[in-house]
Design an enzyme around this catalytic site. Structure first.
Site, short mmCIF file in Angstrom:
data_model
loop_
_atom_site.label_atom_id
_atom_site.label_comp_id
_atom_site.label_asym_id
_atom_site.label_seq_id
_atom_site.Cartn_x
_atom_site.Cartn_y
_atom_site.Cartn_z
CD GLN A 202 -2.68 -1.19 -0.16
OE1 GLN A 202 -3.39 -0.28 -0.57
NE2 GLN A 202 -2.49 -2.30 -0.86
CG HIS B 184 -1.51 2.31 -3.92
ND1 HIS B 184 -1.95 2.20 -5.21
CD2 HIS B 184 -1.89 1.18 -3.30
CE1 HIS B 184 -2.55 1.04 -5.37
NE2 HIS B 184 -2.53 0.39 -4.23
CD GLU C 279 -8.29 1.20 0.71
OE1 GLU C 279 -8.64 1.24 -0.48
OE2 GLU C 279 -7.25 1.74 1.13
CG HIS C 280 -6.68 -2.86 1.63
ND1 HIS C 280 -6.21 -1.61 1.29
CD2 HIS C 280 -7.34 -3.34 0.55
CE1 HIS C 280 -6.56 -1.34 0.03
NE2 HIS C 280 -7.26 -2.36 -0.43
CG ASP D 103 -5.17 -4.15 -4.38
OD1 ASP D 103 -6.24 -3.80 -3.83
OD2 ASP D 103 -4.09 -3.60 -4.15
CD GLU E 44 -47.52 13.49 10.65
OE1 GLU E 44 -47.64 13.83 9.45
OE2 GLU E 44 -46.74 12.61 11.03
CG HIS F 18 -51.11 14.15 4.00
ND1 HIS F 18 -50.81 15.42 3.61
CD2 HIS F 18 -50.03 13.37 3.67
CE1 HIS F 18 -49.59 15.45 3.10
NE2 HIS F 18 -49.09 14.21 3.12
#
Length: 440
Positions: free
Chosen positions: A269, A272, A337-338, A371, A425, A430
């Site tokens: 990683q 990257h 993430e991983h 990956d 309400e 309605h």
């Protein structure tokens, strides 16, 4: 030959450990005022000027000088040519990866409930859910520091499995350099159109549409800080998958693994980006030291050693913990993430993990397999967002419509309930709408 990188060490017994750890974790790439200000201007220009702005920014940032955006589209025939030009080894690897990714997402489509359903009540009222795919999806594929054919597969294949009618891919090609593997992956994944544009201007074109590029319903795929900021800005006009931060790996290790393997997993990683983050949690102080030795010995062998060194020096952590149970607690706070669990009885520890983008169990399950070719999606939540979000999947390319068909008998029961609640309400129309359907 070796180098001397002293990766930052922490111990869970240290005073203020939790605060130090949380302050060290990666931030979202879109959290930068200067970048956000630049992105606002780019998006505004694309929204207002369309193709003209896209051409100007492509010339400025990618050094491509063309007279129309249509010249930036790669014909589908060229994608097939790129696939056929690959070596046998590359072609077979890409085929296997695509097949595995497609098979996984076909199963996910069934098991994750990405289909319509309906049930009938005793009074013949019918209730259910209608699932339909998105019409148009744009996928962003990075093309700056490295080429990512795997990102093409991971973004386009689940979209096509979901039934998306049109998938448009954008990929920056600085100075016109096109990567054959990326184009071949687009061919295999069934991408409909490919444009060689990138950055915030590509996100803007996909979100707002131009004379040449149709507006999309959703934009997915990772990119740099400008892409992340642009996706955040256009959310609401279109859907997005997530706001991605720098890549992360967290390794939980009981000390029974090969330290060289762990060092290389941390590298995987770190290579990257200089802002990527690699963390090791281990109860064995001697093993942590062995990993540090492996890092120093193996780093000079890496073609991207400079990037790895910057990432490890500024972002990496080697953390000694009390035991594996505590490692799992800390892992849940990090929400990486991983997450690799390189330990005896890895599944036992995986049961204690609540927050992670993807969990890799056992010493032979390197993150790099996920990956490229294991099958599950590698587009994963970063920057602790795994606490509330999931990997990209078929479910990201569908939408659900509630289906309601109330029978005459059902209207008598439900109408009375709705009338009471609506009056409560203060919404008389309605209430009247429900009451009009009641039998006198």
């Amino acid at each position: 030959m070796s180098v001397q990188i002293n990766v930052k060490r922490l111990n869970s017994k240290d005073a203020g450990f939790k605060e130090i750890l949380l302050s060290s974790l990666s931030l979202l790439m879109a959290d930068d005022d200067a970048i956000d200000a630049a992105v606002v201007k780019i998006l505004a220009a694309v929204k207002d000027q369309g193709d003209e702005a896209v051409l100007n920014f492509t010339k400025q940032f990618d050094r491509l000088n063309v007279s129309s955006v249509s010249e930036l589209e790669i014909p589908r025939g060229d994608l097939e040519l790129a696939y056929n030009s690959l070596s046998l080894e590359q072609k077979e690897a890409l085929d296997i990866a695509a097949q595995r990714v497609r098979a996984y997402h076909e199963i996910q489509k069934i098991e994750a409930g990405c289909h319509s359903w309906e049930y009938k009540e005793q009074d013949d009222t019918r209730l259910g859910q209608k699932v339909t795919p998105l019409d148009r999806v744009g996928i962003y594929v990075p093309g700056g520091k490295a080429a990512y054919p795997s990102s093409v597969l991971m973004n386009a294949i689940p979209a096509k499995v979901a039934g998306v009618a049109e998938v448009i891919m954008v990929v920056p090609t600085p100075e016109g350099a096109r990567n054959p593997l990326v184009l071949a992956a687009a061919y295999l994944a069934g991408v409909d159109r490919v444009f060689t544009i990138g950055g915030a201007q590509a996100v803007g074109a996909l979100a707002y549409g131009t004379k040449t590029i149709s507006s999309m319903d959703k934009i997915v795929g990772p990119g740099n800080a400008y892409v992340a900021a642009a996706k955040r800005r256009v959310f609401g006009t279109v859907g997005i998958d997530m706001i991605a931060g720098p890549s992360e790996i967290l390794v939980l290790c009981d000390g029974s693994s090969n330290p060289d393997w762990i060092a290389m997993d941390l590298f995987s990683q770190a290579e990257h980006d200089e802002q990527a983050q690699s963390i090791l949690l281990c109860p064995d102080a001697a093993f942590i030291e062995q990993v540090q030795v492996s890092i120093n010995r193996l780093l000079p062998e890496m073609p991207r050693a400079q990037v790895i060194e910057a990432s490890l020096t500024n972002r990496a952590l080697l953390i000694q913990v009390k035991d594996m149970a505590e490692a799992c607690e800390i892992a849940n706070a990090i929400a990486a993430e991983h997450l690799e669990i390189c330990a005896r009885d890895a599944r036992k520890w995986a049961e204690q993990i609540r927050h992670a983008g993807a969990i890799f169990m056992g010493n032979y399950t390197s993150e790099s397999l996920g990956d490229y070719c294991a099958g599950p999606n590698h587009v994963l939540p970063t920057a602790r967002t795994a606490r509330f979000s999931s990997p990209l999947g078929v479910y990201d390319f569908i939408k659900r419509s509630s289906m309601i068909e109330v029978s005459e008998a059902g209207a008598q029961t439900l109408g009375a309930v709705a009338s009471t609640l609506a009056h409560g309400e203060g919404l008389q129309a309605h209430a009247r709408a429900a009451e009009m359907r009641l039998k006198k």
